[in-house]
Design an enzyme around this catalytic site. Sequence first.
Site, PDB file in Angstrom:
ATOM      1  CB  VAL A 230      33.357 118.859  26.799  1.00 41.30           C
ATOM      2  CG1 VAL A 230      32.781 120.187  26.323  1.00 41.30           C
ATOM      3  CG2 VAL A 230      32.783 117.713  25.991  1.00 41.30           C
ATOM      4  CB  ALA A 231      35.960 121.096  30.871  1.00 44.07           C
TER       5      ALA A 231
ATOM      6  CD  GLU B  37      35.507 125.997  24.594  1.00 40.27           C
ATOM      7  OE1 GLU B  37      34.999 126.611  25.533  1.00 40.27           O
ATOM      8  OE2 GLU B  37      36.171 124.953  24.736  1.00 40.27           O
TER       9      GLU B  37
ATOM     10  CB  ILE C 260      38.530 120.755  23.838  1.00 42.65           C
ATOM     11  CG1 ILE C 260      38.771 119.244  23.833  1.00 42.65           C
ATOM     12  CG2 ILE C 260      38.712 121.319  22.434  1.00 42.65           C
ATOM     13  CD1 ILE C 260      37.814 118.477  22.961  1.00 42.65           C
TER      14      ILE C 260
ATOM     15  CG  ASP D 212      70.982 137.795  -7.280  1.00 44.32           C
ATOM     16  OD1 ASP D 212      70.232 138.691  -6.856  1.00 44.32           O
ATOM     17  OD2 ASP D 212      70.913 137.334  -8.422  1.00 44.32           O
TER      18      ASP D 212
END
Length: 428
Positions: free
Chosen positions: A291-292, A296, A294, A338
Amino acid sequence: MPETNKTPFDPNVKTHEITAGEVAAMLHVDPQQGLSHEEARARLEQHGPNKLREAPPRSWWSRLLSPFKDFMIVILLAAAVVSGVMGDVTDTVVILVIVVLNAAIAITQEWQADKAMDMLKRMVASQAQVRREGQPHVVDAAQLVPGDVVLVEAGNFIPADLRLHHVAQLRVDESALTGESVSVEKHTHALPTGATSLGDRLNIGFKGTLVTHGRAVGLVVSTGSQTELGKVATLLQDSVERTTPLQRRLAAFGQRLSLAVLLICAVVFALGLLRGEPWLLMALTAISLAVAAIPEALPAVVTVLLALGARRLVQVQALIRKLPAVETLGSVTTICSDKTGTLTLNRMAVVAHHSQGADSTLLWQAATLCNDARSTPQGWLGDPTETALLEQAQAAGLDVAGYQAQHPRLSEWPFDSDRKRMTTLHRQ
């Protein structure tokens, strides 16, 4: 000419290779009379409305779920669930707030863009002047059918593909379809047999193109998705939605990060067990580490930055429907174009002039009088060359509208390929 409630007209016929009279005969219509109201209604039932095919609107639940399909968002939701199970309410609330904020910004941006697009569609909802039962009528362009006799003039958008039957100095801006920024001079003659590109079909008026000069009468030969513009729209509708470079990079980053975090957590959990630590403690430790690890805040930061970019684009009148498209524009490294330069404003401007020692005022007076462009609330309307001359004359201090009113046109000799000039006669 007899009418029928069926139109025995083969849409594969190359109408630009046959005469306008032959087209009228195939469509069972007299160009001087037009269709009857009953026949027009019958053909409308047969061919359908003169509208381009549109993708079905997205449902509200599809819009709601779309932001949650991102891989990073899925990981964050999983982290929120794990944090909640572990009793870390603060982390759970923070992650959910970030996820909801990210989704809210994305959904709001798409909703505002769709609303603006609907307003633009209502603004461009056009009408067409047709000849029915020998009389001119103004009808909704969506009600046009093959065989209708349509009258167009300068300033009109051509409402359907027309085989031109009569023209008077007609020039059309076809840049939206062919990419050529210079308006094209049209005629009614049949073209030689063979493969002819759209830009060479000088006896056809294409749906969605703008009449910049003159007027014309044409026979509707294609409507809706059968028009050349409709075929382009169909290709766009059938295209597969692709992810943007940013979405691909974020997805790849999320996958690598997730694998790395899972591997590290597995190693920590295994080492703890080898040291004799309780398995529940090591499981909680590994989950806390995941969890730490990631980030967020990353999806929220990216979404806010994209929203700021979309806002800046709106300020310069560029509408972004989906936020990741902002980053796509920034990822462009090469633009292939072009010589026509139609990626610009599609306008021309005078950059230099030479009057051979004479007063340049005479030059701008002549350019003002020998000119068919006219002023509208949105600016000058007409051939790009002529509008450029009027803009330069006005910039030189000449009251264009007033000077034209003081010297009304008595006669004119239109531009042609032999004389290579236009001549007008005015009262002094």
